[in-house]
Design a protein around this motif. Sequence first.
Motif, PDB file in Angstrom:
ATOM      1  N   GLY A  33       0.820  -1.267  -0.204  1.00 47.21           N
ATOM      2  CA  GLY A  33       0.019   0.024  -0.051  1.00 47.21           C
ATOM      3  C   GLY A  33       0.842   1.274  -0.022  1.00 47.21           C
ATOM      4  O   GLY A  33       0.458   2.143  -0.767  1.00 47.21           O
TER       5      GLY A  33
ATOM      6  N   ALA B 267       2.316   2.184  -3.213  1.00 51.13           N
ATOM      7  CA  ALA B 267       1.391   2.549  -4.498  1.00 51.13           C
ATOM      8  C   ALA B 267       1.584   4.099  -4.683  1.00 51.13           C
ATOM      9  O   ALA B 267       1.707   4.437  -6.102  1.00 51.13           O
ATOM     10  CB  ALA B 267      -0.049   2.249  -3.870  1.00 51.13           C
TER      11      ALA B 267
ATOM     12  N   TRP C  31      -4.435   0.945  -6.645  1.00 52.19           N
ATOM     13  CA  TRP C  31      -5.162   0.147  -5.405  1.00 52.19           C
ATOM     14  C   TRP C  31      -5.561  -1.047  -5.946  1.00 52.19           C
ATOM     15  O   TRP C  31      -5.334  -2.428  -5.301  1.00 52.19           O
ATOM     16  CB  TRP C  31      -6.101   0.833  -4.966  1.00 52.19           C
TER      17      TRP C  31
ATOM     18  N   THR D 285      -5.088  -0.810   2.460  1.00 53.49           N
ATOM     19  CA  THR D 285      -5.935   0.169   1.531  1.00 53.49           C
ATOM     20  C   THR D 285      -5.520   1.597   2.413  1.00 53.49           C
ATOM     21  O   THR D 285      -5.675   2.566   1.927  1.00 53.49           O
ATOM     22  CB  THR D 285      -7.351  -0.001   1.445  1.00 53.49           C
TER      23      THR D 285
ATOM     24  N   LEU E  94      -2.465   2.878   1.719  1.00 46.28           N
ATOM     25  CA  LEU E  94      -2.315   3.627   0.608  1.00 46.28           C
ATOM     26  C   LEU E  94      -3.016   4.947   0.629  1.00 46.28           C
ATOM     27  O   LEU E  94      -2.573   5.954   0.132  1.00 46.28           O
ATOM     28  CB  LEU E  94      -3.132   2.690  -0.677  1.00 46.28           C
ATOM     29  N   THR E  95      -4.159   4.994   1.542  1.00 44.55           N
ATOM     30  CA  THR E  95      -4.773   6.230   1.400  1.00 44.55           C
ATOM     31  C   THR E  95      -4.160   7.368   2.332  1.00 44.55           C
ATOM     32  O   THR E  95      -4.069   8.549   1.778  1.00 44.55           O
ATOM     33  CB  THR E  95      -6.391   5.821   2.176  1.00 44.55           C
TER      34      THR E  95
ATOM     35  N   THR F  42     -13.184  -0.503   3.312  1.00 45.77           N
ATOM     36  CA  THR F  42     -12.071  -0.319   2.213  1.00 45.77           C
ATOM     37  C   THR F  42     -12.609   0.503   1.210  1.00 45.77           C
ATOM     38  O   THR F  42     -11.779   1.365   0.635  1.00 45.77           O
ATOM     39  CB  THR F  42     -11.783  -1.922   1.786  1.00 45.77           C
TER      40      THR F  42
ATOM     41  N   VAL G 266     -10.805   4.005  -0.256  1.00 43.45           N
ATOM     42  CA  VAL G 266     -10.219   3.935  -1.782  1.00 43.45           C
ATOM     43  C   VAL G 266     -10.904   5.296  -2.075  1.00 43.45           C
ATOM     44  O   VAL G 266     -10.055   6.046  -2.913  1.00 43.45           O
ATOM     45  CB  VAL G 266     -10.862   2.989  -2.650  1.00 43.45           C
TER      46      VAL G 266
END
Lengths: 266, 301
Positions: A94, A97, A125, A175, A178-179, A248, A252
């Motif tokens: 994540g 990314a 993602w 996630t 990543l966020t 999730t 995203v």
Amino acid sequence: MPTLVRKTLRDYRRSVIGWAVGISAFLSLYLSIYPSIRSNPDFAQQAALSKYPGPLRDLMGGLADIASGTGYLQAVVYQLFVPILLTICAMLLGTRAIAAPEEDGTLELTVTLPIDRGRLVLERWAAVALGVLAVAIVTLALVLALGSVSDIGVPMGNIIAAHTGLFLLALFFGTLALTVGAATGSKAVSLAVGGGYALAGYVVETLGKSVDAISWLRWVSPFHYYLDGSPVALGWPLGDYLVLLGATAVLVTTAMLAFSRRDVGV
Amino acid sequence: MTAVVETEGLTKFYGTRKGLEDLTLQIQPGEVFGYLGPNGAGKTTTIRLLLDVIRPTSGRATVLGADTRDTAVRGRIGYLPGELALAGRERAHDFLGFLAEVRGGVSRGRIDELADRLDADLSIRMGQLSKGNKQKVGLIQAFMHEPELLILDEPTSGLDPLVQHEFLAMVREVRTSGRTVLMSSHVLGEVQNVADRVGIVRAGRLVAVEDVAALRERAVRHVEFHFDAPVPKEAFEGLPGVRDVVVEGASLRCTIDGRPDALIKAAARFTVVHMVSSEPDLEEIFLTYYSEEAPRAHAGA
């Protein structure tokens, strides 16, 4: 498959293989000793309980009935170790990314491609999700195979249900990383937030069962929606899994909006 | 004629730190525009604003007739970042293939042709490319899809002279085919041979836009003569455009503005053993602009 998803998966290939091999090694070791546990149930139960006294036992999920197939699978695979490993794997993917390439400067060219920022996040993602899915599928196959070899006696449907939860839990944390990375551009912040929430979430869910003061916090712990339904014993906790999936999806969407709004690499 | 790049009052603050203030600029089709300024003057900020990597605090910019927020337009731009970062185990030609595919396709032959011209080895893994090779890969990806607009941030950094020469030839070809180039540099020498116009930016403000020919006229140059015998200082004083004359025995040092004609003719009366003429010093042109042109530039902006 979109070009960016394919390219990102290619970048992830080595770590995905590495994590699949690592988790598989762990699983092979622990599942292969199950027959000796089963043949000596009283000793194993006693040993487990004395090794983990009091609250530690709660942290380990109670360790009830460890000599049974269900109890053993829950304690050594689905309770703590494998979720932690797969969650770390997902969070590392994540952060790779957005945050990691932003920090090392390689994101500069990517954001100047004719790809919308939101789509860029979504495709990255998707690659994270597919990478974690690949590790989950390999390890699921291994649990099913070793389970039947050691005659573990847990229905295949329950193992698939538990493994699905494992995947959804790891995907949630991947996630999240990543966020946070998409919103802040910082690898350290995204790992700290993801790791901190995972640790706090696990402690709250396991200890919260016997400590009333924090038991309400279990509702905000992702582990609650993974552990509480006891899928190894009871099968699919569908509602809980939908909560994980929904959270999730919210993450995203947040990542897409946050990344579309901000300056990159400043 | 619609401008290829058009900005109006483009301003960027990083928090309270000024990156670029009130930039109004037009670049026409078929033009090579040199964007000059010392490090930290706002060149990279301008370029990253045009590519929508960062967002303006105020003002607006259009590129190829579209707002910079328009994603599709970026497929028609070739961009070389100032600090090009390439990493990972992927081989350079696979990476170029990926970029080409996203931008709508480039023939394999085109990539190989550019690699040949720049003498780049594309079989090396990205993380192991030398600085020079990285820059070559950066140039290939910027040129390969024959974009209508090339935006190159310090394109010649890290290139050896032979490759620089080839690069300048590529820029000229782009101009010949009617496409547009915006390239930044902190050294005038790098752009003066290809650019039609240059913009000079300093401390976040565009202080001048000039024809290259006009700029060269203004350029300040240090010149040194060595003679076979000591020369009288008086012979070189009061010459038009000659300043800061220092005579030490048989050598003469001075600064010239514009044409060296008067100085050469004065020196020709003695026996010249050796002569050194430095490239025009851009920093001094900036200083010139500050002292003489500052009021005009402010009024013009």
